[in-house]
Design a protein around this motif. Sequence first.
Motif, short mmCIF file in Angstrom:
data_model
loop_
_atom_site.label_atom_id
_atom_site.label_comp_id
_atom_site.label_asym_id
_atom_site.label_seq_id
_atom_site.Cartn_x
_atom_site.Cartn_y
_atom_site.Cartn_z
N PHE A 178 0.84 -1.19 0.00
CA PHE A 178 0.00 0.00 0.00
C PHE A 178 0.88 1.25 0.00
O PHE A 178 2.05 1.21 0.39
CB PHE A 178 -0.90 0.03 1.23
CG PHE A 178 -1.89 -1.09 1.31
CD1 PHE A 178 -3.02 -1.10 0.50
CD2 PHE A 178 -1.71 -2.16 2.19
CE1 PHE A 178 -3.95 -2.12 0.58
CE2 PHE A 178 -2.62 -3.19 2.26
CZ PHE A 178 -3.75 -3.17 1.46
N ASP A 179 0.31 2.37 -0.43
CA ASP A 179 1.03 3.63 -0.37
C ASP A 179 1.00 4.14 1.07
O ASP A 179 -0.06 4.41 1.62
CB ASP A 179 0.38 4.65 -1.31
CG ASP A 179 1.27 5.86 -1.55
OD1 ASP A 179 1.86 6.36 -0.58
OD2 ASP A 179 1.38 6.30 -2.71
N ARG A 180 2.17 4.24 1.68
CA ARG A 180 2.27 4.64 3.09
C ARG A 180 2.60 6.12 3.27
O ARG A 180 2.91 6.56 4.36
CB ARG A 180 3.33 3.80 3.79
CG ARG A 180 3.15 2.30 3.66
CD ARG A 180 1.85 1.82 4.27
NE ARG A 180 1.80 0.34 4.28
CZ ARG A 180 0.76 -0.37 4.67
NH1 ARG A 180 -0.34 0.26 5.08
NH2 ARG A 180 0.79 -1.68 4.64
N ASN A 181 2.56 6.88 2.17
CA ASN A 181 2.85 8.32 2.24
C ASN A 181 1.63 9.06 2.78
O ASN A 181 0.61 9.14 2.10
CB ASN A 181 3.22 8.84 0.85
CG ASN A 181 3.48 10.33 0.83
OD1 ASN A 181 3.46 10.99 1.87
ND2 ASN A 181 3.73 10.87 -0.35
N PRO A 182 1.71 9.61 3.98
CA PRO A 182 0.53 10.27 4.57
C PRO A 182 0.09 11.51 3.81
O PRO A 182 -1.03 12.00 4.03
CB PRO A 182 0.99 10.62 5.99
CG PRO A 182 2.48 10.67 5.90
CD PRO A 182 2.87 9.65 4.88
N ASN A 183 0.93 12.02 2.91
CA ASN A 183 0.55 13.20 2.12
C ASN A 183 -0.16 12.82 0.83
O ASN A 183 -0.65 13.71 0.11
CB ASN A 183 1.79 14.02 1.79
CG ASN A 183 2.45 14.60 3.03
OD1 ASN A 183 1.76 15.11 3.92
ND2 ASN A 183 3.76 14.49 3.11
#
Length: 234
Positions: A128-133
């Motif tokens: 999954f994309d773990r970039n909070p932005n």
Amino acid sequence: MKIAIFTISLGKYDMFFDGLYYSSMANFLPEHEKDFFVFSDKKVSKEENVNIFHQEKMGWPHDTMMRFHLLNKISDQIKEYDYVFFFNINMLVKKRIGDEILPGEENDWLVGAEHPLFFDKPLNQMSFDRNPNCSCYVPIDEGTMYYQGCFNGGRVDEFLHMSKVLANNLDEDKENNIIPLWHDESQLNWYYKDKNPLRLPYTYIYPEALKMPGKPIMLQRDKNKHGGHAFLRS
């Protein structure tokens, strides 16, 4: 029942279209009427049920990441159908697939296939994309399954709704100079984590490039046998 099949064939990827078309006509929901909606920079087919929409190459990764925007362009035509399915252009349907692939209300009218590299991994190892932005951020303790983006679908209303949401997400990311980790696939998994899509085993999207247990129902053709990613994207 009317089925819409949506795919993208840009540049050298047109070499895969006939394989997808003829194998789908023979084996994918063969008892139902099917029409193809193809975004391409070439005349890939003269078949009556193939609708071609001219699209110039957008460059990597936009050729794949903008798929939801492309589908939204033809939403009025797609609304006439019962179900819509997205196929990567290099898919082959090897075995007969019937109504068992059609999601119902218990599946939120959506369907996806487990990613062959992550189906047996713990949650914290899924991609999954773990970039909070990023608009498709998934916290480390959320999600249940990671789906591959090469094949998915659903009832038309629900799938088109998803497509609009994810296109808006990508537009937001673009304004913030963010590209999701795995592009459209990251967006799909963000959306599916809060749904209960019909979960197909990876044999429905079996990767030709890998040797894995089971026999392919659908096959992802090995791009390295056809010049490789750099050649196909050029």
